[in-house]
Design a protein around this motif. Structure first.
Motif, PDB file in Angstrom:
ATOM      1  N   ALA A  34      -7.449  92.042  21.702  1.00  0.00           N
ATOM      2  CA  ALA A  34      -8.486  92.842  22.378  1.00  0.00           C
ATOM      3  C   ALA A  34      -8.956  92.149  23.646  1.00  0.00           C
ATOM      4  CB  ALA A  34      -9.659  93.085  21.429  1.00  0.00           C
ATOM      5  N   ALA A  35      -9.112  90.813  23.569  1.00  0.00           N
ATOM      6  CA  ALA A  35      -9.591  90.062  24.729  1.00  0.00           C
ATOM      7  C   ALA A  35      -8.600  90.158  25.885  1.00  0.00           C
ATOM      8  CB  ALA A  35      -9.821  88.603  24.349  1.00  0.00           C
ATOM      9  N   ARG A  36      -7.313  89.974  25.596  1.00  0.00           N
ATOM     10  CA  ARG A  36      -6.354  89.994  26.707  1.00  0.00           C
ATOM     11  C   ARG A  36      -6.163  91.406  27.254  1.00  0.00           C
ATOM     12  NH1 ARG A  36      -1.532  88.375  22.628  1.00  0.00           N
ATOM     13  NH2 ARG A  36      -0.670  90.444  22.276  1.00  0.00           N
ATOM     14  N   GLN A  37      -6.300  92.408  26.365  1.00  0.00           N
ATOM     15  CA  GLN A  37      -6.187  93.784  26.870  1.00  0.00           C
ATOM     16  C   GLN A  37      -7.353  94.107  27.801  1.00  0.00           C
ATOM     17  OE1 GLN A  37      -5.690  96.109  23.292  1.00  0.00           O
ATOM     18  NE2 GLN A  37      -3.448  95.944  23.349  1.00  0.00           N
ATOM     19  N   PHE A  40      -6.587  92.513  31.107  1.00  0.00           N
ATOM     20  CA  PHE A  40      -5.581  93.278  31.852  1.00  0.00           C
ATOM     21  C   PHE A  40      -6.216  94.507  32.491  1.00  0.00           C
ATOM     22  CE2 PHE A  40      -1.929  91.350  29.337  1.00  0.00           C
ATOM     23  CZ  PHE A  40      -1.372  90.742  30.443  1.00  0.00           C
ATOM     24  N   LYS A  41      -7.119  95.121  31.746  1.00  0.00           N
ATOM     25  CA  LYS A  41      -7.781  96.315  32.241  1.00  0.00           C
ATOM     26  C   LYS A  41      -8.625  95.990  33.477  1.00  0.00           C
ATOM     27  CE  LYS A  41      -9.879 100.326  30.236  1.00  0.00           C
ATOM     28  NZ  LYS A  41     -10.726 100.861  29.208  1.00  0.00           N
ATOM     29  N   LYS A  42      -9.292  94.831  33.423  1.00  0.00           N
ATOM     30  CA  LYS A  42     -10.082  94.416  34.586  1.00  0.00           C
ATOM     31  C   LYS A  42      -9.167  94.178  35.779  1.00  0.00           C
ATOM     32  CE  LYS A  42     -13.858  92.189  32.148  1.00  0.00           C
ATOM     33  NZ  LYS A  42     -14.105  90.897  31.518  1.00  0.00           N
ATOM     34  N   MET A  43      -8.000  93.580  35.506  1.00  0.00           N
ATOM     35  CA  MET A  43      -7.046  93.331  36.593  1.00  0.00           C
ATOM     36  C   MET A  43      -6.560  94.637  37.198  1.00  0.00           C
ATOM     37  SD  MET A  43      -4.359  90.265  35.998  1.00  0.00           S
ATOM     38  CE  MET A  43      -4.555  89.725  34.328  1.00  0.00           C
ATOM     39  N   ALA A  72      -8.987  85.209  38.593  1.00  0.00           N
ATOM     40  CA  ALA A  72      -9.692  84.661  37.428  1.00  0.00           C
ATOM     41  C   ALA A  72      -9.082  85.185  36.130  1.00  0.00           C
ATOM     42  CB  ALA A  72     -11.176  85.032  37.510  1.00  0.00           C
ATOM     43  N   MET A  73      -8.780  86.486  36.105  1.00  0.00           N
ATOM     44  CA  MET A  73      -8.203  87.070  34.892  1.00  0.00           C
ATOM     45  C   MET A  73      -6.808  86.516  34.620  1.00  0.00           C
ATOM     46  SD  MET A  73     -10.355  88.853  33.451  1.00  0.00           S
ATOM     47  CE  MET A  73     -11.827  88.124  34.114  1.00  0.00           C
ATOM     48  N   ALA A  74      -6.041  86.299  35.694  1.00  0.00           N
ATOM     49  CA  ALA A  74      -4.691  85.758  35.521  1.00  0.00           C
ATOM     50  C   ALA A  74      -4.770  84.411  34.810  1.00  0.00           C
ATOM     51  CB  ALA A  74      -4.012  85.609  36.880  1.00  0.00           C
ATOM     52  N   ARG A  75      -5.776  83.610  35.193  1.00  0.00           N
ATOM     53  CA  ARG A  75      -5.950  82.299  34.534  1.00  0.00           C
ATOM     54  C   ARG A  75      -6.433  82.474  33.100  1.00  0.00           C
ATOM     55  NH1 ARG A  75      -6.700  80.993  39.852  1.00  0.00           N
ATOM     56  NH2 ARG A  75      -5.647  79.053  40.426  1.00  0.00           N
ATOM     57  N   ALA A  76      -7.347  83.416  32.900  1.00  0.00           N
ATOM     58  CA  ALA A  76      -7.919  83.612  31.563  1.00  0.00           C
ATOM     59  C   ALA A  76      -6.863  84.082  30.558  1.00  0.00           C
ATOM     60  CB  ALA A  76      -9.055  84.628  31.638  1.00  0.00           C
ATOM     61  N   GLN A  77      -5.782  84.709  31.049  1.00  0.00           N
ATOM     62  CA  GLN A  77      -4.768  85.244  30.135  1.00  0.00           C
ATOM     63  C   GLN A  77      -3.901  84.149  29.522  1.00  0.00           C
ATOM     64  OE1 GLN A  77      -5.976  87.923  29.543  1.00  0.00           O
ATOM     65  NE2 GLN A  77      -4.591  89.563  30.104  1.00  0.00           N
ATOM     66  N   VAL A  78      -3.770  83.033  30.226  1.00  0.00           N
ATOM     67  CA  VAL A  78      -2.811  81.997  29.802  1.00  0.00           C
ATOM     68  C   VAL A  78      -2.949  81.610  28.317  1.00  0.00           C
ATOM     69  CG1 VAL A  78      -2.002  79.637  30.210  1.00  0.00           C
ATOM     70  CG2 VAL A  78      -2.462  81.162  32.145  1.00  0.00           C
ATOM     71  N   PRO A  79      -4.154  81.296  27.823  1.00  0.00           N
ATOM     72  CA  PRO A  79      -4.231  80.896  26.398  1.00  0.00           C
ATOM     73  C   PRO A  79      -4.308  82.078  25.428  1.00  0.00           C
ATOM     74  CG  PRO A  79      -6.377  80.666  27.437  1.00  0.00           C
ATOM     75  CD  PRO A  79      -5.467  81.219  28.488  1.00  0.00           C
ATOM     76  N   LEU A  80      -4.207  83.306  25.931  1.00  0.00           N
ATOM     77  CA  LEU A  80      -4.429  84.458  25.042  1.00  0.00           C
ATOM     78  C   LEU A  80      -3.142  85.058  24.468  1.00  0.00           C
ATOM     79  CD1 LEU A  80      -7.409  86.282  26.806  1.00  0.00           C
ATOM     80  CD2 LEU A  80      -7.442  84.769  24.829  1.00  0.00           C
ATOM     81  N   PHE A  81      -2.055  84.283  24.535  1.00  0.00           N
ATOM     82  CA  PHE A  81      -0.817  84.747  23.923  1.00  0.00           C
ATOM     83  C   PHE A  81      -0.309  83.748  22.882  1.00  0.00           C
ATOM     84  CE2 PHE A  81      -1.019  87.334  27.706  1.00  0.00           C
ATOM     85  CZ  PHE A  81      -0.479  88.542  27.316  1.00  0.00           C
ATOM     86  N   PRO A  82      -1.186  83.328  21.921  1.00  0.00           N
ATOM     87  CA  PRO A  82      -0.707  82.390  20.908  1.00  0.00           C
ATOM     88  C   PRO A  82       0.280  83.084  19.969  1.00  0.00           C
ATOM     89  CG  PRO A  82      -2.881  83.177  20.336  1.00  0.00           C
ATOM     90  CD  PRO A  82      -2.563  83.763  21.691  1.00  0.00           C
ATOM     91  N   PHE A 106       8.268  83.609  30.312  1.00  0.00           N
ATOM     92  CA  PHE A 106       6.958  84.270  30.297  1.00  0.00           C
ATOM     93  C   PHE A 106       5.918  83.421  31.024  1.00  0.00           C
ATOM     94  CE2 PHE A 106       2.841  85.135  28.241  1.00  0.00           C
ATOM     95  CZ  PHE A 106       2.741  86.501  28.480  1.00  0.00           C
ATOM     96  N   ASP A 107       5.901  82.127  30.696  1.00  0.00           N
ATOM     97  CA  ASP A 107       4.940  81.233  31.352  1.00  0.00           C
ATOM     98  C   ASP A 107       5.204  81.134  32.853  1.00  0.00           C
ATOM     99  OD1 ASP A 107       3.610  80.798  29.021  1.00  0.00           O
ATOM    100  OD2 ASP A 107       4.621  78.904  28.538  1.00  0.00           O
ATOM    101  N   GLY A 108       6.490  81.222  33.226  1.00  0.00           N
ATOM    102  CA  GLY A 108       6.850  81.216  34.647  1.00  0.00           C
ATOM    103  C   GLY A 108       6.222  82.401  35.370  1.00  0.00           C
ATOM    104  N   HIS A 109       6.299  83.594  34.731  1.00  0.00           N
ATOM    105  CA  HIS A 109       5.683  84.788  35.315  1.00  0.00           C
ATOM    106  C   HIS A 109       4.176  84.593  35.476  1.00  0.00           C
ATOM    107  CE1 HIS A 109       9.024  87.529  35.564  1.00  0.00           C
ATOM    108  NE2 HIS A 109       9.348  87.387  34.280  1.00  0.00           N
ATOM    109  N   ALA A 110       3.563  83.989  34.461  1.00  0.00           N
ATOM    110  CA  ALA A 110       2.112  83.779  34.497  1.00  0.00           C
ATOM    111  C   ALA A 110       1.731  82.869  35.665  1.00  0.00           C
ATOM    112  CB  ALA A 110       1.641  83.181  33.179  1.00  0.00           C
ATOM    113  N   LYS A 111       2.513  81.792  35.837  1.00  0.00           N
ATOM    114  CA  LYS A 111       2.255  80.854  36.939  1.00  0.00           C
ATOM    115  C   LYS A 111       2.391  81.552  38.282  1.00  0.00           C
ATOM    116  CE  LYS A 111       3.221  76.165  35.456  1.00  0.00           C
ATOM    117  NZ  LYS A 111       4.316  75.961  34.501  1.00  0.00           N
TER     118      LYS A 111
END
Lengths: 154, 225
Positions: A34-37, A40-43, A72-82, A106-111
């Motif tokens: 829910a948090a990462r969705q 994404f919605k904010k983005m 900011a959201m791009a950074r916040a997403q990093v730990p939200l895919f455990p 996947f992490d490459g895309h995030a970076k």
């Protein structure tokens, strides 16, 4: 006589506190999804703000604010895919299992997203519509590239 | 040689076949995320649909809503004696409602498309700027539902045409291509008449409107995204 009892109570309190702490750190998969969705919605909303501004009055402050939200959201997403927050989590998610089997990509895309979003923050401060438009497309390209590989198509 | 009578005017036939082509192309471009093509194709469909609505008021006899949108009582009466019906030029009372329903669903589909936003806020219809992100996402949901409804109605339409063409043995596809059907012996039916000038005026106004829609009614934009 009373001492062991006090000790027991203290231990119990410590145990409850520890358990509570553990819960606070490891949110349930549903909460994480829910948090990462929400992020994404904010983005998505921020992307739309920039797009609308470019098509209209090109308000510099609005575009810069939206760009900051994206970064900011791009950074916040990093730990939200455990692990354990994929399709098997029992909650509806478009995240594909490939995220966890091909984590490095996947992490490459995030970076890349973070880097492009930071550039967008920089150019949005200049108010140069053409440059903002180009960087907007670069950010959008990273969204699309990652989604193509790691998100279920709807 | 059998005598022919003209039952469909040129604009109706052009509308029908261009709509089929553009609907198919929009489907393909949407599925394949070719959004620039999808927008262009969708705008052309907007123009086609608006023209068809105009032509329903200004077109030839068989093109007019007044000729084929009947009261429910008439539709029921028609459905009861459908087995011994004679050929109706234009849409029959039941088919007329199928056409009206398809037009309404397609108008909903393209209108929702104009306001839609994708999940990334990256691709959007030309009028999405008038809605919030959530509003645009809701429009996209309606777009999707209307698309499924349109596919269902098109499926029904094709089944009904197939039924007449192959089971009843009445050629409906030919007249939609050539505009003409054979006159039966002793039959006197007047050919449909239409005004090219009226069609052109309607088309010009509609194209101007669709051009304004494509710009989101914003004629001085800061950048092209």
């Amino acid at each position: 006589m009373n001492k062991p009892r006090i000790r027991t109570i203290a231990a119990a309190i410590a145990l409850v506190a520890a358990a509570g702490g553990t819960f606070a750190i490891a949110a349930s998969p549903a909460d994480t999804i829910a948090a990462r969705q929400a992020n994404f919605k904010k983005m998505g909303g921020a992307m739309k703000v920039i797009k609308d501004e470019l098509a209209g009055s090109a308000d510099k402050a609005k575009m810069a604010g939206a760009a900051k939200t994206i970064a900011a959201m791009a950074r916040a997403q990093v730990p939200l895919f455990p692990k354990g927050t994929g399709p098997g989590a029992g909650v509806k998610t478009d995240a594909l299992p490939a995220i966890w089997t091909d984590r490095a990509t996947f992490d490459g895309h995030a970076k890349k997203l973070i880097a492009e979003a930071d550039k967008l923050v920089m150019v949005s401060g200049t108010g140069n519509a053409a440059a903002i438009g180009a960087q907007f497309k670069a950010v959008g390209g990273t969204c699309g590239a990652c989604h193509k590989q790691f998100r279920a198509d709807d | 040689m059998t005598e022919k009578v003209r039952v469909w005017d040129v604009p109706v036939r052009l509308f029908h076949w261009s709509l089929l082509g553009l609907f198919t192309f929009s489907w393909w471009s949407g599925e394949n995320h070719e959004m620039e093509w999808h927008r262009q194709s969708g705008l052309l469909i907007v123009a086609l649909l608006l023209f068809r609505v105009f032509w329903g008021l200004a077109g030839s006899r068989t093109a007019r809503f007044a000729q084929f949108v009947k009261w429910p009582g008439e539709v029921l009466a028609y459905a009861r004696k459908a087995s011994d019906e004679h050929a109706t030029d234009g849409h029959n009372p039941l088919g007329g409602w199928s056409v009206a329903a398809l037009l309404l669903v397609l108008l909903t589909l393209v209108t929702a498309g104009l306001f839609s936003v994708d999940v990334d806020g990256l691709e959007s219809g030309p009028l999405a700027g008038f809605l919030s992100f959530d509003g645009g996402r809701a429009a996209a949901e309606i777009h999707e539902i209307a698309f499924k409804a349109a596919l269902t109605l098109i499926g029904l339409h094709v089944c009904a045409i197939g039924y007449y063409q192959f089971l009843v043995g009445r050629d409906l596809i030919g007249p939609m291509i050539t505009g003409r059907r054979d006159l039966e012996a002793g039959e006197t039916v007047e050919s449909v008449r239409w005004s090219p000038l009226r069609a052109l005026i309607g088309l010009a106004v509609i194209l101007a409107l669709v051009w304004a829609i494509s710009k989101g009614f914003q004629f001085a934009s800061a950048g092209d995204v």
